[in-house]
Design a protein around this motif. Structure first.
Motif, PDB file in Angstrom:
ATOM      1  N   THR A 257      43.073  41.170  37.219  1.00  0.00           N
ATOM      2  CA  THR A 257      42.360  39.903  37.297  1.00  0.00           C
ATOM      3  C   THR A 257      41.281  39.963  38.368  1.00  0.00           C
ATOM      4  O   THR A 257      41.163  40.953  39.105  1.00  0.00           O
ATOM      5  CB  THR A 257      43.334  38.741  37.555  1.00  0.00           C
ATOM      6  N   THR A 258      40.483  38.917  38.459  1.00  0.00           N
ATOM      7  CA  THR A 258      39.426  38.856  39.464  1.00  0.00           C
ATOM      8  C   THR A 258      39.971  38.278  40.768  1.00  0.00           C
ATOM      9  O   THR A 258      40.974  37.553  40.762  1.00  0.00           O
ATOM     10  CB  THR A 258      38.266  37.969  38.990  1.00  0.00           C
ATOM     11  N   PRO A 259      39.321  38.551  41.891  1.00  0.00           N
ATOM     12  CA  PRO A 259      39.725  37.903  43.138  1.00  0.00           C
ATOM     13  C   PRO A 259      39.724  36.384  43.040  1.00  0.00           C
ATOM     14  O   PRO A 259      40.610  35.721  43.596  1.00  0.00           O
ATOM     15  CB  PRO A 259      38.683  38.408  44.139  1.00  0.00           C
ATOM     16  N   ILE A 283      46.301  44.620  39.698  1.00  0.00           N
ATOM     17  CA  ILE A 283      44.970  45.169  39.960  1.00  0.00           C
ATOM     18  C   ILE A 283      43.988  44.010  40.070  1.00  0.00           C
ATOM     19  O   ILE A 283      43.987  43.104  39.227  1.00  0.00           O
ATOM     20  CB  ILE A 283      44.528  46.119  38.836  1.00  0.00           C
ATOM     21  N   TYR A 284      43.170  44.026  41.096  1.00  0.00           N
ATOM     22  CA  TYR A 284      42.141  42.995  41.253  1.00  0.00           C
ATOM     23  C   TYR A 284      40.791  43.695  41.374  1.00  0.00           C
ATOM     24  O   TYR A 284      40.688  44.797  41.926  1.00  0.00           O
ATOM     25  CB  TYR A 284      42.424  42.126  42.488  1.00  0.00           C
ATOM     26  N   GLY A 285      39.747  43.069  40.853  1.00  0.00           N
ATOM     27  CA  GLY A 285      38.449  43.727  40.919  1.00  0.00           C
ATOM     28  C   GLY A 285      37.344  42.904  40.297  1.00  0.00           C
ATOM     29  O   GLY A 285      37.558  41.772  39.866  1.00  0.00           O
ATOM     30  N   THR A 286      36.157  43.490  40.264  1.00  0.00           N
ATOM     31  CA  THR A 286      34.873  42.985  39.745  1.00  0.00           C
ATOM     32  C   THR A 286      34.082  42.209  40.788  1.00  0.00           C
ATOM     33  O   THR A 286      32.912  41.930  40.568  1.00  0.00           O
ATOM     34  CB  THR A 286      34.994  42.113  38.468  1.00  0.00           C
ATOM     35  N   GLU A 287      34.685  41.829  41.893  1.00  0.00           N
ATOM     36  CA  GLU A 287      33.960  41.207  42.994  1.00  0.00           C
ATOM     37  C   GLU A 287      34.729  41.479  44.290  1.00  0.00           C
ATOM     38  O   GLU A 287      35.834  42.016  44.271  1.00  0.00           O
ATOM     39  CB  GLU A 287      33.772  39.705  42.770  1.00  0.00           C
TER      40      GLU A 287
END
Length: 532
Positions: A257-259, A283-287
């Motif tokens: 997912t995103t933060p 897992i977190y990511g994209t920003e």
């Protein structure tokens, strides 16, 4: 020893696969009786997925749609969209995933630019006659597919064939169209397998919850889940309520997912009562993820968090912050201790097979600890933007991708990102990296999200508040309290000119904060307050 042997076997298997079609065929044969996709009450087994994919791909071949043919997909996230994605991989076509609510004018423009042979959709679209075949997925499709004799395409699929034309997320401006080959997806998968555990360790297969829209980074879960024989779970919506419901209902073992959405989960009133014991990998990511919120997530979820760095132009992983890197000391301690802030703020260490340069304004490579632009050399770097050789030439230089991200490498190899070059705050002779201010404001327990942007000559910090803090005092009181909070944590030349409290910060359809919309919103508010 056993884990090493299993990983070696998986790499050996991957060496024999060359395209996503190979992974799909292997998975549907090996895991036939397992659930492949789930959404709500509906399930699709690997055998059912393989059969439906072959029927669709066979039908497309009968229509003359072959390798490399452009195909538009305007379906919402769900089982139907995933089946079409897999059918595109089987058929070897060039899939272009577009928002399902795209208006007719935008669709006509995209059609003029990309000339699709087929448009898969669920609602009526007005297009010039003969511009493309329209295939509406309604009840009549089932009857047509039932009459098809499914046959795998016997022709080899060149890994260099374009698998899709992807759109960048548009976080910093208008989305750009870039090219991705079938082989590039496998290269990325090999990098993932080499650096992330995608193997099944439980007595039952993984249940992988997609916490990011499939039109964005969420699609990166598809191939790893296939390879491991897991079940890909699509939530009803991309919000904290739907994610929490799906985590509990499906007993999900992995989440990506995103933060922003991870912070929403931390802020959810039911999070402490929810049984999330099956979850073993988050897992977190994209920003960028604020270190203060990451420390909170480690306390709430345990040492299962992981993040990486990548983009539409360079498929991940470029760097990884593994679960063990989030901690210091004994990871098995009753209360594991979070890693130092300098590590938690990073995107982890650069993975083997990838190199990163930090480049100064004069083109020189900067020393560890110095801030510059991040250039990446990786086997997963894209080949260029569609029909934009000028943009491609400025983005791909000396064998590197010029990312447009600012960052630094530490002496021990951690890559820390400070945001986009275009988002730097320039106030007189001062240049401020927004993240440094945002990290400081996140140390206040009331802050949910924060975004420092430039509005004219002023640096304005927009913030939203955690649920339990929202009604405690007026926005003006918050402004002065937060300014006082920053005064003790950052040098005065980094102080924002103003702090604005918003109910929520604007987010993109890919569930991350959009700075350009924050900037536009604050500029509009300033114009209303001080009209010309």
């Amino acid at each position: 020893m056993i884990d090493h042997l299993r990983r070696w076997t998986l790499r050996l298997l991957l060496a024999r696969l060359h395209t996503p079609r190979d992974v799909l065929r292997l998975a549907c044969k090996r895991y036939a009786d397992r659930p492949a996709i789930a959404m709500g009450e509906r399930r699709l087994s690997y055998a059912e997925l393989g059969d439906r994919v072959l029927r669709i791909a066979t039908l497309w071949r009968q229509w003359g749609i072959g390798h490399g043919a452009p195909v538009f997909c305007l379906l919402p996230d769900g089982i139907a969209q995933l089946v079409v994605r897999h059918a595109a991989a089987e058929a070897g076509v060039m899939l272009v995933q577009l928002p399902p609510d795209l208006d007719d004018a935008a669709l006509r423009q995209a059609s003029d630019e990309l000339a699709p042979q087929l448009i898969v959709h669920r609602r009526h679209h007005a297009l010039p006659e003969g511009s493309a075949r329209l295939w509406r997925l309604d009840e009549s499709v089932e009857e047509a597919l039932a009459a098809i004799i499914p046959e795998p395409d016997p022709r080899p699929l060149d890994p260099a064939t374009l698998a899709g034309l992807g759109y960048t997320s548009g976080t910093t401006g208008a989305p750009k169209v870039l090219t991705v080959s079938h082989g590039a997806h496998l290269t990325s998968l090999r990098q993932v397998v080499a650096n992330i555990d995608v193997r099944q360790r439980l007595a039952e297969p993984d249940r992988v919850l997609v916490g990011i829209p499939l039109g964005g980074a969420g699609s990166g879960l598809v191939l790893p889940t296939l390879l491991g024989g897991g079940c890909l779970i699509v939530p009803a919506h991309y919000d904290a309520d739907a994610l929490l419901d799906a985590l509990v209902a499906f007993r999900a073992t992995r989440l990506f997912t995103t933060p922003s959405l991870l912070i929403d989960l931390l802020d959810h009133p039911d999070i402490d009562a929810a049984d999330l014991s099956p979850l073993r990998h988050l897992i977190y990511g994209t920003e960028l993820m604020p270190a203060a919120k990451l420390e909170e997530a480690l306390t709430r979820f345990g040492p299962i968090l992981q993040q990486g760095y990548g983009s539409a132009e360079v498929l991940p992983p470029v760097s990884l912050l593994a679960p063990r890197d989030h901690l210091q000391g004994d990871p098995h301690a009753i209360t594991p201790q979070a890693a130092p802030r300098a590590v938690l703020m990073s995107a982890g260490r650069v993975v083997p097979g990838v190199s990163v340069r930090i480049v100064g304004d004069d083109g020189s490579t900067l020393a560890p600890g110095q801030i510059g632009e991040v250039w990446v050399k990786s086997p997963t770097v894209f080949t260029g933007y569609w029909k934009r050789p000028d943009l491609t030439a400025s983005t791909l230089r000396d064998g590197h991708l010029v990312t447009g991200d600012m960052g630094m490498l530490s002496a021990d190899g951690y890559l820390t990102l400070l945001g986009r070059k275009t988002d730097l705050i320039r106030r007189g002779t001062q240049v401020i990296a927004p993240r440094l201010v945002e990290e400081a404001i996140h140390d206040h327990p009331a802050i949910k999200e924060a975004s420092l942007v430039q509005v004219g000559e002023r640096a304005v910090l927009a913030v939203s508040l955690r649920r339990r803090w929202r009604d405690r005092q007026a926005p003006e009181q918050w402004r002065w309290q937060l300014l006082a909070h920053l005064a003790d944590r950052i040098p005065d030349w980094q102080w924002p000119d103003d702090i604005v409290v918003l109910e929520e910060l604007p987010r993109s359809r890919l569930c991350k904060v959009l700075r350009r919309e924050v900037r536009a919103l604050l500029a509009a508010r300033a114009a209303e307050t001080c009209p010309a």
